[in-house]
Design a protein around this motif. Structure first.
Motif, PDB file in Angstrom:
ATOM      1  N   ASP A  52      25.269  68.142  -8.239  1.00  0.00           N
ATOM      2  CA  ASP A  52      26.298  67.690  -9.173  1.00  0.00           C
ATOM      3  C   ASP A  52      26.590  66.194  -9.064  1.00  0.00           C
ATOM      4  N   ALA A  53      25.712  65.424  -8.422  1.00  0.00           N
ATOM      5  CA  ALA A  53      25.958  63.988  -8.278  1.00  0.00           C
ATOM      6  C   ALA A  53      24.629  63.245  -8.170  1.00  0.00           C
ATOM      7  N   LYS A  54      24.650  61.984  -8.595  1.00  0.00           N
ATOM      8  CA  LYS A  54      23.462  61.134  -8.514  1.00  0.00           C
ATOM      9  C   LYS A  54      23.572  60.206  -7.305  1.00  0.00           C
ATOM     10  N   THR A  55      22.432  59.768  -6.820  1.00  0.00           N
ATOM     11  CA  THR A  55      22.400  58.734  -5.790  1.00  0.00           C
ATOM     12  C   THR A  55      22.454  57.373  -6.477  1.00  0.00           C
ATOM     13  N   THR A  56      23.448  56.576  -6.139  1.00  0.00           N
ATOM     14  CA  THR A  56      23.646  55.294  -6.820  1.00  0.00           C
ATOM     15  C   THR A  56      23.479  54.085  -5.908  1.00  0.00           C
ATOM     16  N   ARG A  57      23.349  54.313  -4.605  1.00  0.00           N
ATOM     17  CA  ARG A  57      23.204  53.188  -3.672  1.00  0.00           C
ATOM     18  C   ARG A  57      22.441  53.651  -2.439  1.00  0.00           C
ATOM     19  N   VAL A  58      21.497  52.834  -2.006  1.00  0.00           N
ATOM     20  CA  VAL A  58      20.710  53.132  -0.809  1.00  0.00           C
ATOM     21  C   VAL A  58      20.709  51.885   0.063  1.00  0.00           C
TER      22      VAL A  58
ATOM     23  N   LYS B 244      17.933  52.965  10.137  1.00  0.00           N
ATOM     24  CA  LYS B 244      19.004  53.862   9.725  1.00  0.00           C
ATOM     25  C   LYS B 244      19.297  53.677   8.238  1.00  0.00           C
ATOM     26  N   ALA B 245      19.505  54.789   7.551  1.00  0.00           N
ATOM     27  CA  ALA B 245      19.694  54.745   6.097  1.00  0.00           C
ATOM     28  C   ALA B 245      21.022  55.381   5.706  1.00  0.00           C
ATOM     29  N   LEU B 246      21.687  54.762   4.733  1.00  0.00           N
ATOM     30  CA  LEU B 246      22.938  55.281   4.179  1.00  0.00           C
ATOM     31  C   LEU B 246      22.742  55.521   2.690  1.00  0.00           C
ATOM     32  N   GLN B 247      23.023  56.732   2.276  1.00  0.00           N
ATOM     33  CA  GLN B 247      22.816  57.153   0.891  1.00  0.00           C
ATOM     34  C   GLN B 247      24.170  57.454   0.240  1.00  0.00           C
TER      35      GLN B 247
END
Length: 250
Positions: A54-60, A142-145
């Motif tokens: 129910d949501a899109k990824t908008t920042r990586v 390390k990654a933040l989505q």
């Protein structure tokens, strides 16, 4: 017929397990290739799947490892996304007298934003970087989505030897010397055994075994035919996207 039915039920259950959708907890953000050569340069792809329905990824955001001074970084443009590279000044750069200003700074992270990864889709962000450390070791990125509803999932867990696989593993690259990556020589093939020439008695035995095998095959075929007539075949479950990401706690 009962033993045959039990075996068939077990096989059907096994197929259902194999075809069942993959649990999101086992998917993650990845970097490939995961192995690189010490002191060299390479192009690496960060694959980011959207694991929300129910949501899109908008920042990586990818945070570079502190134990590496990666001064050369270039990005492949991704349509719809804007990339921002963050750097830090190297402590001994001024005294070293570098002519190249870019070599005086190490990259600390990259942020991609402005685009969107829809549910059930993924995006690949390619980065060319180097020089890699001359000492073998691991580089942890390390990654933040961030999702469109504000949720942030953090791919920051580092696997430990002997411990269970972390729920939210960070993308990692193993840096190794070139000779350590070379394939080990293949083991010599065992000499082929000589095929004996069948005698008259041997031919008779072979024919006897062949007859027994054909009889067993006929019995199995008849049993399978009966099973097909009595047991409905279940529909195959659709294969799930193998790289659907696991949800992380902020």
């Amino acid at each position: 017929m009962k033993p045959i039915r039990a075996v068939a039920a077990t096989l059907v259950a096994g197929v259902a397990v194999l075809l069942a959708p993959t649990s999101p907890a086992w998917a993650h953000v990845t970097v490939s290739p995961s192995v690189a050569t010490t002191g060299g340069y390479g192009t690496f792809a960060f694959k980011v799947p959207d694991e929300r329905a129910d949501a899109k990824t908008t920042r990586v955001e990818v945070v570079f490892p502190e134990n590496a001074q990666l001064t050369s970084v270039s990005l492949r443009p991704v349509p719809g996304w804007t990339a921002t590279v963050a750097t830090r000044q190297l402590p001994n750069a001024a005294s070293a007298g570098h002519d190249d200003e870019a070599a005086d700074k190490a990259v600390t992270g990259i942020v991609w934003e402005g685009g969107a990864i829809k549910p059930g889709e993924f995006q690949v962000f390619e980065v060319s970087l180097g020089p890699l450390p001359t000492t073998p070791g691991q580089l942890v990125f390390k990654a933040l989505q961030t999702y469109s509803d504000g949720e942030v999932v953090r791919w920051i867990d580092i696997p430990e030897a002997g411990a269970p696989r972390p729920e939210h593993p960070a993308p990692m690259i193993d840096v190794k010397p070139a000779d350590a990556q070379a394939n080990a020589p293949a083991a010599p093939a065992a000499p082929a055994a000589a095929t004996p020439t069948p005698t008259g008695d041997g031919v008779a035995r072979l024919l006897g075994w062949a007859g027994l095998a054909l009889g067993a095959l006929a019995l199995l075929t008849a049993a399978a035919t009966g099973l097909r007539r009595r047991t409905p075949v279940p529909a195959s479950a659709p294969l799930a996207e193998a790289d659907t990401a696991a949800r992380l706690s902020p």
